[in-house]
Design a protein around this motif. Structure first.
Motif: not given
Length: 922
Positions: A839, A874, A876-877, A879-880, A906, A912
């Motif tokens: 992140w 993660d 989501d990360l 995808e980001y 994002m 997270a």
């Protein structure tokens, strides 16, 4: 990626003013603090159960219809009046006239009109200790009527010079606690009007029933005072009572003349008539009974029939009655009788039943008995006259030793073979842990009473019983009794003469003080707990008692952990573990190991934490500690949740819940519910999680566990955020923050600040369309970061840096944001948290792109995209990273353009940071 590309092509929305509509019901009201809610919940629960604590009002009751009617009329008249005043009714009459029975019957009959009830024995008749001090009576009333427990645990000593001032404070607390709360209070056997006046709740419609031998000169202008004489039973009342007793014995009822003669011999006193009536069968009817009573000559009517029934009993029953005078004024069961008689429980129970059938004992409730004051005085006289002092002392010591053995067995079944109990006690016939705990629930009052008179009893037996009773008080949360025991230990210590160098005169005080420190932690008074336990550690070392010092270090380490002093907690716990390296102390070591495992978990050292907790769990199992297993399962379950291993975490938490239920530990059950609800939140079930957390909050309040309530509110705030109710989330997080601050829990305070800041920032940004109005959130995050750094929680500090970087980036302070992200990356790397590092690297890449460092940004993004997967990554990360790389390649996130990551959503959300993705420990 389409949503991100479409969003990037849209014009930035103008700041919109959000109209917030509130109905009258939605306007925030003045809220109680968390501790107030806990105290109120406990007060309601205690008051609801208080009528069940009254002596049972069963059996035949006659001759007092007029008096009952007058009491009921007085209550109804008070309720109809305009002013709020208590009603005080003095029931005066000779001993044995049934004053107490009448008062208890009235309390039971009128219970629908009152919220609670309590009986206080003022000891006017005397039992060698004098009348009950007003201070002790106030403490008893506060306990039975649900006052906050911290005021019952930490008592000012009675020998203080400012005792009068302390008594005034206690009285004010009592009056405030019962203001507007109508209760029934029975003040039994009063002799002093001033004593009674101090115990009347002045600001409620309470009913105070005072029993006394003579009328009391009560002058109370702010109360409705009545006097009601309890006269001897009329001829009709006496005949009705004797007829009922004869029918119960299978005999014809006495005729009017026979009943009248018995009434004359018994002076119309219900107590004497009941005892005499119980002898109808043994003496072949009323005529022979009259003759046999007259044999005992002209003496007090009650004493005369007591002598008759005493001589009717076989010698074993007489011996038991005599020795029951050693048991004090508390109720007792078969265990006490068997110890006094040196026999088994079955025979003891049978003999108790025979004495009750003979009218010499009163059945209080179930299998619990207590002699009337006059019967106790009679038994005490017989004990002095008929038994050798050596036999009396042996019976008394046998009572203490037996109860120490039994009580230690019960606590051992919960805690395991701790070093203070290992290998010394058997099962004693308890069929289950539930049966054992229920026995100790019933016997705790008797044990406390028995401990008051231990002159000449072996001190080791006294210490063992005191220790077991203290542990029971902690298990049950009975801090009133723990405070009582603490005073008792101090008094015994003061009375003990110095006898020799090897004799440890302060062993009782140390033992009780240690438990008092633990109780202070349960109440959330962490500073008091820390100072008390620090003193206890020093006392054990001074006494050259390393095992005791190690146990106290364990307790001190847990308190420091609760305060957020993780480094100091680790030092103290490791010091205790070093002492417990001796194989004989492995049972104690299990407790210290799971406490250290919890500290290491919060410090981010998950591999070490899991190993310690597994070792601790194995030791607890080997030593049959239900309570120890429960806490180890709970800590292990929380560690697995932090690792993102939800199935394992929930399995451990369910095991903890089963063990807590077996140990009948409501505090542990509430903690388990909190963590299972947290697991539901991690699984993406925020509404179900919020519902379960709300129930857990109520359970923590009921057990007055301030720390449990604060952490549950903290998790509830996050669940409400996930439900989209950010206003409620902020209010709930603020409540948790206030509670943590009051408890001086730095770790909890830092966590609450962090999440409050994040929700505040995102809520205001959603309303304004930018991050510029984030000054308050920034200050909260800076405070959280400093707290995390001070207590050594690098994981929390790193995420605070990340959230601060988001604010700086949104305010175009790119250099400051990059610096913060670099610091976060290093902190995550030190912990081995790959999720946090990813992140930090991703956000840094987005800032580099906005600053014109496109190639460097792309290199970082491609490196992130090409990394192999790992547990806890993660999704989501991922995808980001792919979407933002495409934006950079297309020039949508280039130099001169605003920072796109926040506008596109994002940035890291609440979920997270809840998983720490270290290399998976065993």
């Amino acid at each position: 990626m389409r949503p991100f590309l479409e969003a990037a092509g849209q014009e930035r929305p103008a700041a919109q003013t959000v109209a917030v509509k509130r109905t009258t019901a939605e306007v925030p009201r003045q809220r109680r603090t968390g501790s107030d809610r806990s105290a109120a919940a406990r007060t309601r629960a205690v008051l609801e159960g208080s009528f069940a604590q009254l002596p049972q009002a069963e059996g035949f009751f006659t001759g007092r219809t007029g008096e009952m009617t007058q009491i009921a009329q007085a209550v109804h008249q008070a309720r109809a009046a305009v002013t709020v005043q208590p009603t005080v009714i003095v029931l005066h009459g000779p001993p044995g006239s049934g004053r107490t029975t009448l008062a208890v019957r009235a309390a039971q009959q009128l219970k629908d009109q009152f919220r609670g009830a309590c009986v206080v024995d003022l000891r006017g008749a005397g039992d060698g200790r004098g009348p009950l001090p007003v201070r002790d009576a106030l403490l008893h009333l506060l306990n039975r009527l649900g006052a906050p427990r911290d005021q019952l645990l930490f008592r000012e000593r009675q020998d203080r010079q400012d005792q009068g001032q302390h008594l005034r404070r206690l009285s004010e607390q009592y009056q405030q606690h019962l203001a507007g709360v109508p209760v029934v209070i029975v003040l039994d056997d009063a002799t002093d009007p001033e004593q009674v006046r101090a115990l009347v709740p002045e600001r409620s419609e309470s009913l105070v029933l005072v029993t006394a031998r003579e009328p009391l000169a009560l002058e109370m202008p702010d109360a409705r005072v009545r006097h009601l004489e309890i006269a001897p039973l009329s001829s009709a009342g006496a005949q009705g009572l004797l007829g009922h007793l004869a029918q119960a014995a299978g005999l014809p009822a006495p005729d009017a003349a026979q009943a009248e003669r018995l009434r004359e011999l018994c002076a119309g006193l219900p107590l004497a008539l009941r005892i005499a009536g119980s002898a109808l069968a043994d003496h072949h009817g009323p005529t022979q009974l009259v003759d046999d009573i007259e044999v005992f000559g002209p003496r007090d009517p009650v004493d005369r029939v007591l002598a008759l029934r005493y001589h009717d009993q076989p010698e074993p029953n007489r011996r038991l009655l005599r020795r029951l005078a050693l048991a004090g004024r508390a109720s007792f069961g078969a265990a006490a009788a068997s110890a006094l008689m040196a026999t088994d429980d079955q025979e003891a129970a049978r003999r108790l039943g025979e004495l009750a059938a003979a009218g010499l004992l009163d059945n209080v409730r179930g299998s619990r008995y207590r002699p009337h004051d006059l019967a106790r005085a009679f038994a005490a006289e017989r004990l002095l006259d008929e038994e050798d002092p050596v036999e009396r002392a042996a019976a008394h010591e046998r009572l203490i030793r037996s109860y120490a053995d039994l009580a230690n067995t019960v606590v051992r079944l919960v805690e395991g073979k701790t070093s203070t109990r290992a290998g010394r006690f058997g099962q004693h016939g308890f069929a289950s842990l539930e049966t054992a705990l229920r026995w100790l629930d019933e016997e705790s009052s008797f044990i406390t009473a028995a401990l008051r008179e231990t002159e000449g009893v072996d001190r080791a037996a006294v210490q063992a019983l005191l220790g077991a009773l203290c542990d029971y008080c902690l298990l049950r949360g009975d801090l009133y009794r723990l405070g009582e025991i603490s005073e008792m230990a101090q008094a015994q210590h003061a009375r003990q003469p110095k006898s020799g160098h090897d004799e440890d005169r302060s062993v009782l005080v140390r033992s009780v003080q240690w438990r008092t420190g633990i109780a202070a932690r349960q109440l959330g008074d962490l500073d008091k707990s820390k100072s008390t336990l620090s003193t206890v550690v020093d006392l054990y070392f001074e006494a050259q008692h390393p095992a005791g010092a190690a146990r106290a270090l364990d307790s001190l380490g847990i308190t420091l952990h609760h305060q957020g002093n993780l480094r100091e907690a680790e030092v103290k716990l490791r010091e205790g573990l070093a002492i417990q390296a001796d194989p004989e102390l492995e049972e104690d070591r299990a407790w210290t190991m799971h406490a250290l495992g919890a500290v290491l978990r919060d410090m981010g050292q998950l591999d070490s934490a899991v190993k310690l907790l597994h070792e601790s769990l194995a030791l607890h199992r080997a030593n049959e500690s239900v309570q120890g297993e429960a806490w180890a399962h709970l800590q292990l379950g929380q560690t697995y949740l932090l690792l993102g291993r939800l199935d394992q975490g929930e399995a451990e938490l369910r095991a903890a819940g089963q063990a807590y239920a077996l140990a009948r530990d409501p505090r542990g059950t509430a903690w388990t519910m909190t963590q299972l609800a947290r697991a539901r939140l991690l699984r993406g079930e925020p509404r179900e999680s919020a519902r379960d957390l709300d129930e857990a909050v109520q359970r923590h309040r009921a057990s007055e566990d301030a720390r449990g309530e604060a952490w549950t509110l903290y998790h509830l705030g996050q669940a409400l955020e996930e439900c989209g109710d950010t206003d409620a989330a902020l209010r709930t997080l603020e409540r948790s923050r206030t509670m943590f601050s009051r408890m001086r829990d730095v770790y909890g305070l830092a966590c609450a600040r962090h999440h409050s800041a994040r929700v505040t920032r995102d809520q205001r940004a959603a309303r304004t369309g930018n991050l510029r109005n984030s000054g308050f959130a920034r200050q909260l995050l800076q405070d959280a970061r400093q707290d995390f750094r001070r207590i050594g929680v690098e994981h929390g500090e790193a995420w605070s840096c990340v959230e601060l970087a988001v604010i700086d980036a949104g305010n175009e302070r790119m250099v400051e944001a990059l610096t913060l992200l670099d610091e976060a990356y290093q902190l995550f790397g030190g912990l081995g948290d790959r999720r946090g590092q990813d992140w930090a690297a991703f956000l840094r890449a987005t800032l580099l792109a906005s600053g014109g460092e496109v190639e460097q940004a792309l290199a970082v993004l491609r490196d992130l995209a090409g990394r192999a997967g790992y547990p806890g990554r993660d999704p989501d990360l991922d995808e980001y990273v792919a979407a933002y790389a495409l934006l950079v390649e297309r020039g949508s996130a280039a130099a001169g353009t605003p920072w796109e990551a926040w506008r596109l959503g994002m940035t890291p959300g609440r979920a997270a940071r809840v998983i720490l993705a270290q290399d998976s420990p065993a």
